[in-house]
Motif scaffolding. Sequence first.
Motif, PDB file in Angstrom:
ATOM      1  N   PHE A  34      12.320 -34.404  -0.316  1.00 25.22           N
ATOM      2  CA  PHE A  34      11.501 -33.347   0.437  1.00 25.22           C
ATOM      3  C   PHE A  34      12.003 -31.821   0.083  1.00 25.22           C
ATOM      4  N   TYR A  36      12.485 -28.455   2.773  1.00 27.25           N
ATOM      5  CA  TYR A  36      12.190 -27.877   3.851  1.00 27.25           C
ATOM      6  C   TYR A  36      12.417 -26.265   3.866  1.00 27.25           C
ATOM      7  N   LEU A  44      14.323 -26.404  10.882  1.00 25.15           N
ATOM      8  CA  LEU A  44      13.596 -26.615   9.607  1.00 25.15           C
ATOM      9  C   LEU A  44      12.304 -26.993   9.676  1.00 25.15           C
ATOM     10  N   PHE A  46       8.921 -28.584   7.387  1.00 24.91           N
ATOM     11  CA  PHE A  46       8.513 -29.431   6.483  1.00 24.91           C
ATOM     12  C   PHE A  46       7.527 -28.828   5.255  1.00 24.91           C
ATOM     13  N   LYS A  49       6.773 -33.211   0.019  1.00 24.85           N
ATOM     14  CA  LYS A  49       7.337 -34.481  -0.224  1.00 24.85           C
ATOM     15  C   LYS A  49       7.086 -34.984  -1.409  1.00 24.85           C
ATOM     16  N   ILE A  51       6.930 -39.015  -2.856  1.00 23.67           N
ATOM     17  CA  ILE A  51       7.233 -40.450  -2.624  1.00 23.67           C
ATOM     18  C   ILE A  51       7.023 -41.178  -3.845  1.00 23.67           C
ATOM     19  N   PHE A  90      15.820 -25.714   1.549  1.00 26.79           N
ATOM     20  CA  PHE A  90      16.479 -26.934   1.552  1.00 26.79           C
ATOM     21  C   PHE A  90      16.007 -28.210   0.685  1.00 26.79           C
ATOM     22  N   ARG A  94      15.876 -38.946   1.064  1.00 28.25           N
ATOM     23  CA  ARG A  94      16.058 -39.831   1.991  1.00 28.25           C
ATOM     24  C   ARG A  94      16.930 -41.013   1.505  1.00 28.25           C
ATOM     25  N   LYS A 102      18.045 -41.697   6.866  1.00 30.10           N
ATOM     26  CA  LYS A 102      18.384 -40.298   7.036  1.00 30.10           C
ATOM     27  C   LYS A 102      18.249 -39.282   5.894  1.00 30.10           C
ATOM     28  N   LEU A 103      17.902 -38.324   6.137  1.00 29.02           N
ATOM     29  CA  LEU A 103      17.815 -37.061   5.159  1.00 29.02           C
ATOM     30  C   LEU A 103      19.323 -36.587   4.620  1.00 29.02           C
ATOM     31  N   ILE A 104      19.289 -36.599   3.686  1.00 27.79           N
ATOM     32  CA  ILE A 104      20.541 -35.930   2.924  1.00 27.79           C
ATOM     33  C   ILE A 104      20.086 -34.507   2.311  1.00 27.79           C
ATOM     34  N   PHE A 105      21.042 -33.493   2.702  1.00 27.78           N
ATOM     35  CA  PHE A 105      20.176 -32.137   2.228  1.00 27.78           C
ATOM     36  C   PHE A 105      21.055 -31.550   1.236  1.00 27.78           C
TER      37      PHE A 105
END
Lengths: 115, 114
Positions: A34, A36, A44, A46, A49, A51, A90, A94, A102-105
């Motif tokens: 993703f 952001y 933030l 969106f 993305k 997938i 950012f 996921r 959760k999202l890891i940034f």
Amino acid sequence: AQSVAQPEDQVNVAEGNPLTVKCTYSVSGNPYLFWYVQYPNRGLQFLLKYITGDNLVKGSYGFEAEFNKSQTSFHLKKPSALVSDSALYFCAVRDGPGNTGKLIFGQGTTLQVKP
Amino acid sequence: DSGVTQTPKHLITATGQRVTLRCSPRSGDLSVYWYQQSLDQGLQFLIHYYNGEERAKGNILERFSAQQFPDLHSELNLSSLELGDSALYFCASSSPGQGGNGYTFGSGTRLTVV
């Protein structure tokens, strides 16, 4: 563990020039990636993305991102930058099963577009 | 307006105190995620709740706790506050079918510990 890295703290471009904000990822399995954007004193938003499917993903405000599996990269691009694109960007991955992981940034990259 | 509501927007408190941050998710979303954003640590995942149950924990301090209520709103409790807890705290929400679209973020609560 899943992770993303944004190697540049800041990117400076002139208005009208193309821009690239870099992101590399490290995942086990298929990546869900993703982008952001964060404007000052805002949450933030969106942008886009990846997938599955086409490696070139189109998103909001004219942004697009290119997924490159061999280089484990997911760079954000825009053909012609606007001053209003100046913000904090950012990249995220996921982490977790299904649609609720959760999202890891990444650490974020400040984009500065000068007139 | 993203549909995710966080209150208060700003909070100034003294060290050693306790505060509660509130998040109302977007209508229909069952998941709530809490994140802490600070200059030196970036965006750190704290905790995830799904339909009232804790699903995942990140680097959340023992002084911090959270819960999600039957009406799906969530509260993040921060106690014995330290100067280093000063940060922006975001919540985000998603529904199972929209996890693939990422999450919707609130505008955050700016906590200043003095």
